[in-house]
Design a protein around this motif. Structure first.
Motif, PDB file in Angstrom:
ATOM      1  N   PRO A 314      -7.382  34.125  64.147  1.00  0.00           N
ATOM      2  CA  PRO A 314      -8.176  32.879  64.157  1.00  0.00           C
ATOM      3  C   PRO A 314      -7.779  31.929  63.031  1.00  0.00           C
ATOM      4  O   PRO A 314      -7.750  30.709  63.230  1.00  0.00           O
ATOM      5  N   ALA A 315      -7.474  32.494  61.852  1.00  0.00           N
ATOM      6  CA  ALA A 315      -7.069  31.646  60.720  1.00  0.00           C
ATOM      7  C   ALA A 315      -5.767  30.920  61.028  1.00  0.00           C
ATOM      8  O   ALA A 315      -5.616  29.724  60.767  1.00  0.00           O
ATOM      9  N   THR A 316      -4.804  31.660  61.612  1.00  0.00           N
ATOM     10  CA  THR A 316      -3.503  31.061  61.935  1.00  0.00           C
ATOM     11  C   THR A 316      -3.648  29.972  62.993  1.00  0.00           C
ATOM     12  O   THR A 316      -3.090  28.878  62.860  1.00  0.00           O
ATOM     13  N   LEU A 317      -4.416  30.269  64.048  1.00  0.00           N
ATOM     14  CA  LEU A 317      -4.616  29.283  65.107  1.00  0.00           C
ATOM     15  C   LEU A 317      -5.372  28.057  64.591  1.00  0.00           C
ATOM     16  O   LEU A 317      -5.104  26.930  65.001  1.00  0.00           O
ATOM     17  N   SER A 318      -6.306  28.269  63.669  1.00  0.00           N
ATOM     18  CA  SER A 318      -7.036  27.144  63.076  1.00  0.00           C
ATOM     19  C   SER A 318      -6.108  26.280  62.244  1.00  0.00           C
ATOM     20  O   SER A 318      -6.203  25.048  62.261  1.00  0.00           O
ATOM     21  N   GLY A 319      -5.184  26.920  61.520  1.00  0.00           N
ATOM     22  CA  GLY A 319      -4.191  26.178  60.746  1.00  0.00           C
ATOM     23  C   GLY A 319      -3.294  25.355  61.646  1.00  0.00           C
ATOM     24  O   GLY A 319      -3.001  24.179  61.369  1.00  0.00           O
ATOM     25  N   GLY A 332       4.852  28.296  66.466  1.00  0.00           N
ATOM     26  CA  GLY A 332       4.269  29.622  66.340  1.00  0.00           C
ATOM     27  C   GLY A 332       3.673  29.832  64.970  1.00  0.00           C
ATOM     28  O   GLY A 332       4.073  29.202  63.991  1.00  0.00           O
ATOM     29  N   GLY A 333       2.710  30.752  64.925  1.00  0.00           N
ATOM     30  CA  GLY A 333       2.043  31.039  63.673  1.00  0.00           C
ATOM     31  C   GLY A 333       2.962  31.620  62.615  1.00  0.00           C
ATOM     32  O   GLY A 333       2.744  31.424  61.425  1.00  0.00           O
ATOM     33  N   SER A 334       4.006  32.348  63.037  1.00  0.00           N
ATOM     34  CA  SER A 334       4.904  32.966  62.057  1.00  0.00           C
ATOM     35  C   SER A 334       5.604  31.905  61.215  1.00  0.00           C
ATOM     36  O   SER A 334       5.792  32.081  60.011  1.00  0.00           O
ATOM     37  N   PHE A 335       5.954  30.774  61.839  1.00  0.00           N
ATOM     38  CA  PHE A 335       6.641  29.711  61.103  1.00  0.00           C
ATOM     39  C   PHE A 335       5.699  29.063  60.092  1.00  0.00           C
ATOM     40  O   PHE A 335       6.095  28.749  58.970  1.00  0.00           O
TER      41      PHE A 335
END
Length: 648
Positions: A314-319, A332-335
């Motif tokens: 959720p934190a990554t998607l919110s970012g 993507g969240g990894s980047f």
């Protein structure tokens, strides 16, 4: 081009592979699951108005558990079966742990606690999906910012505005001044100048006429022309950004993927420990069998890694959502997660650190008896207004005529602009075509040339009486962003195909650490590799086809949104408005994401340890365990959702 695409294909595949090894619990359950959840919640609340312990009350609790958590139960059993079959070993997930905990609570007569456990877990699950859906919506909303239309010339000669995706090879298009060219093609009629900095990295617009090739995504100047489509345009910017939406959801951060990889091992360990814990109860802790089974169920609930599983996603998607709303698309969240760890950033010069368009920086006009500087400016403006000179816009932007002069101008190849006015011949052109030049103007020309500026002369009757110096100047945000990165101990490098002198001139203005000039497109990737060897994790920012290999090579490739489709295709992130401050903002969000994820991991594990200890000491019952455990999961998700709030 094939090499670039094949490299990026493998690049993306690696990230996809990482993702699929871990199991994701972010599923779209649709409206039916939400409706059933609220029906279950209503049944749960209605049960409290019935006689305590009655058959009807217990039935409502069981109904609440099955209705509100049916998707949890199905995913717990179904996904465990599928993953175990696929990997040919037992691969349980946190959902099956929650299902077993709820069934266990029901089995020992704690119907209310079993229902409460599933209700809170399902609510946390929907909250996680909200973060994912929010991210998708924000990214999709950005599609409106991109041109997706072309002016198609019909068989009867009329012009119809159509979607770029319907264009076919052989179609005829009308391109008006200032238009973004829809796709690759050839000019059939008309003369113009086109800003091709996104294709070739050159800041000076190119003059184009009948038979010349034009490229999609480049910007037309003041002329109007018709063109024939020579390439299929199905692979549009619109389609590429739609791909971003899917990629940004599937490509999780490394932390998230690591947690998901550990999840089946953790769950398996809990499933082994719980029966051992129950069996040890009577002999080690002197509990009765009833209490031992009860404590086993509490242990099962306490040790479930719900909060841990929700720490990163959720934190990554919110970012990602936060950045998407501000015109930064991450594939993507990894980047995004990895951006916080960069040690060096390589920048393409033209269109990235600079405006991509020449501007007048200096000028000088000799003063003649009876003539003022403004009179020369009036003549220069009059000549440039009628010309299709690539530098005309810069000159007309800088100078304003006080007197409108009607003048016939001739544009001779190799001789520049020539005009006759009041019996005098005036000329504007490159320094090489003039011979009668005063020493003062020669000195200025030498000085401006050493500063990387393009100089043109203004002559009267073959005698040079003035000069204008132009340069692709740094954009307004370059210096601010470079200073910020330096304050974060991030090394900054500018890579340019321009001369070392021109590059250094821009570098000095913005305070960049290192300038590498005279770089051929094929060598940019090698420079990024050398930066990786020297500093570690490297980001690359660029906008043209010539930047694509370097964008692929970099750990994080960032394309400028006004750049070419290929640069955007191979990059890991896109700055939609060519605003460099968006990059420094993304870096701040990434640093904040890193802090939030670690806060969540530490907090969730502390809660698990605390609950397990309190359970062993007999200081906790199922109700407190459910509320504390699932409450911590909701707190972790809410902490992650803080990243939706703008970063200062």
């Amino acid at each position: 081009m094939e090499t670039i695409n094949s490299k990026k294909s493998s690049h993306n595949h690696e990230h996809d592979h990482d993702h699929h090894e871990g199991h994701s619990h972010s599923h779209d359950h649709g409206n039916s699951a939400v409706i059933l959840f609220f029906v279950g919640l209503a049944a749960f609340l209605a049960a409290f108005f019935l006689q305590e312990g009655s058959f009807l009350q217990n039935s409502l609790f069981v109904g609440a558990m099955l209705l509100s958590g049916y998707h949890i139960i199905i995913e717990g059993i179904g996904d465990t079966f599928k993953e175990s079959k696929r990997q040919r070993k037992f691969v349980p997930n946190v959902h099956i742990l929650m299902t077993l905990a709820a069934l266990g609570a029901t089995f020992i007569g704690n119907y209310e606690e079993g229902a409460l456990l599933i209700l809170i877990f399902a609510a946390a699950h929907f909250l996680e999906e909200y973060a994912e859906g929010r991210s998708k919506r924000e990214i999709t909303n950005l599609l409106k910012m991109n041109p997706t239309e072309a002016r198609l010339i019909q068989a009867d000669g009329s012009v119809k505005t159509v979607d770029v995706s319907v264009l076919k090879i052989g179609d005829k298009l009308q391109v008006l001044n200032g238009d973004q060219i829809a796709t690759d093609g050839v000019i059939l009629s008309g003369v113009t100048s086109i800003d091709e900095s996104s294709i070739n990295g050159e800041s000076i617009p190119r003059e184009k006429t009948v038979g010349d090739e034009v490229f999609g995504s480049t910007i037309n100047g003041n002329g109007t022309f018709t063109m024939e489509v020579t390439k299929d345009s199905s692979d549009t910017l619109f389609a590429k950004i739609l791909q971003l939406v899917n990629q940004s959801q599937s490509n999780l951060s490394k932390t998230a993927t690591r947690i998901q990889k550990l999840e089946p091992y953790y769950v398996t360990a809990v499933l082994i420990i719980v029966p051992i814990f129950i069996l040890m109860g009577p002999s080690v802790f002197q509990w009765s069998w009833d209490e031992s089974i009860y404590r086993g169920m509490v242990f099962l609930i306490s040790a479930s890694p719900c909060a841990l599983a929700a720490s990163a996603v959720p934190a990554t998607l919110s970012g990602i959502s936060n950045l998407a709303k501000r015109g930064v698309l991450f594939k993507g969240g990894s980047f995004l997660a990895n951006l916080a760890g960069i040690k060096a950033v390589a920048f393409d010069k033209t269109g990235t650190l600079t405006t991509g368009k020449p501007s007048v920086t200096d000028y000088y006009f000799e003063k003649e008896k009876g003539a003022s500087e403004q009179e020369w400016i009036d003549i220069v403006v009059a000549m440039e207004k009628t010309a299709n000179h690539p530098l005309a816009n810069a000159i007309l932007t800088k100078f304003t005529a006080e007197k409108t002069i009607a003048i016939d101008v001739e544009n001779k190849i190799g001789h520049g602009l020539t005009a006759e006015y009041e019996g005098q011949v005036y000329q504007i052109g490159k320094p090489e075509i003039f011979k009668a030049v005063d020493s003062e103007i020669q000195v200025l020309n030498l000085r401006y040339s050493k500063e990387g500026k393009t100089v043109i002369y203004f002559a009267k009757n073959n005698q040079v009486i003035g000069l204008i110096a132009m340069m692709d100047v740094p954009n307004t945000n370059s210096k601010e962003v470079i200073n910020y990165l330096k304050s974060q101990n991030v090394h900054t490098t500018m890579i340019t195909g321009d001369s070392e002198i021109t590059g250094q001139a821009v570098g000095n203005l913005i305070g960049i650490d290192e300038v590498i000039g005279n770089v051929l497109p094929e060598n940019k990737a090698a420079i990024v590799q050398s930066l990786q060897e020297k500093y570690g994790t490297v980001a690359m920012l660029g906008d043209g086809v010539n930047d694509a290999p370097a964008l692929v090579t970099a750990d994080i490739g960032v394309a400028m949104g006004d750049g070419t489709d290929i640069a955007i295709d191979v990059a890991d992130a896109v700055l939609m408005q060519n605003d460099l401050t968006k990059f420094s903002y993304a870096y701040k969000v990434s640093k904040r994401l890193d802090r939030v994820v670690w806060q969540n991991i530490i907090f969730s594990m502390m809660i698990v340890v605390l609950l397990v200890i309190l359970n062993i000491l007999g200081k906790m019952d199922i109700t407190i365990g459910v509320i504390a455990h699932e409450g911590s999961t909701i707190l972790v998700i809410l902490n992650g959702l803080r990243l939706l709030i703008p970063t200062k």
